[in-house]
Design an enzyme around this catalytic site. Sequence first.
Site, short mmCIF file in Angstrom:
data_model
loop_
_atom_site.label_atom_id
_atom_site.label_comp_id
_atom_site.label_asym_id
_atom_site.label_seq_id
_atom_site.Cartn_x
_atom_site.Cartn_y
_atom_site.Cartn_z
CB VAL A 175 -1.21 -0.11 1.05
CG1 VAL A 175 -2.04 -1.35 1.20
CG2 VAL A 175 -0.28 -0.06 2.31
NE ARG A 185 3.88 7.34 -4.07
CZ ARG A 185 2.57 7.09 -3.19
NH1 ARG A 185 2.28 6.46 -3.15
NH2 ARG A 185 1.85 8.43 -3.35
CG ASP A 219 -4.49 -0.21 -3.27
OD1 ASP A 219 -4.56 0.01 -4.07
OD2 ASP A 219 -3.76 1.34 -2.63
CD GLU A 279 -0.16 3.07 -9.53
OE1 GLU A 279 -0.94 4.66 -9.63
OE2 GLU A 279 0.25 2.36 -8.71
CG HIS A 310 -2.53 4.72 -6.19
ND1 HIS A 310 -1.61 4.71 -6.24
CD2 HIS A 310 -1.99 4.97 -4.82
CE1 HIS A 310 -0.26 5.88 -6.06
NE2 HIS A 310 -1.63 5.34 -4.35
CB SER A 311 -8.98 2.58 -4.68
OG SER A 311 -8.63 1.02 -4.75
N GLY A 371 -6.06 4.54 -0.19
CA GLY A 371 -6.25 5.51 0.73
C GLY A 371 -6.29 6.73 0.00
#
Length: 315
Positions: free
Chosen positions: A228, A230, A254, A259, A278-279, A281
């Site tokens: 979570v 990079r 994530d 990306e 990438h969801s 946070g």
Amino acid sequence: MKPPSPGPLSRARLLTSPSVGPSVVRELERITGRPAGSADSAGPDDPFVYVGDVLPDALRTPRLLWFHSVNAGTDALLTSGAWPEDALLTRTVGRMGERIAQYTLGWVLAECQSVAEHTAQHARAEWHRLPSELAVGRTAVVHGTGRIGSSVAGLLRACGVRTIGVGRTPRALPEGFDRVVLAGTADENTALADARWVVSTLPLTGATERFFDTARFTAMRGATFINVGRGATVDMAALRNALHSRTVRRAVLDVLPDEPAGPDDPAWLLPHTVITSHSSGITADEDVVTDFAACWEAVTEGRVPALVVDTRRGY
């Protein structure tokens, strides 16, 4: 890092990027007591404060007093061009730690309860009992012991999971952890061997790029890897090999090095892996407003904000 001097700050323009929504802009105007303008509205000699996601090259000048990032990660800001000397950099964290902690716990418990396997059985209209696993008493190793890492560790620990943090420098025991070991030591290798889950909350810096390499994945003995932090902190070829050899049991990613991931990205072919977009946070508008207000209060009182970024270290 030092806050801007009172004189220049008092006459600084407030500028916002197009990514900042109207409701947030209104709150920024209320907090600062001055109207907001766009990037191209700054005069050639005006000092300015900028709030946004990216910093245009044209604004990387000594006139920039302070940039407040609407995101928690600032690696892209610091690697896309020279950072203006003496310009303050702060970031938005808000309740991101809580969100990422819940995301992590959700995947931990889903694995313990065989959610993916039950879902697959349902699709086949099959009835078979599947074993469950208790999270209590298992070990989670969390790389990164800052705000987000501590939030993740604290929620896991509340569910009876033993939490071991991995940090780069010695420090007092952060909240949420049972103990902390130093990266690159035999203690880290021992922790990885004992881990049921390995969670990365690392930022991307020169020191963390491809941090999770063959050696670290080999040290894991069937742990599930959850990233979570990079994407570029992971050597993806090493992860692929570890998933095939099962030194890594599963991966929940994530974040990815590139990306958004296109349909031909090889990451989609990783075995025993779930990729989310990438969801874990996502920053909410209220997070931006709350954190900027706290930073503004500190800066106007001549204090360094708690959310300041050390531009030399990258976090």
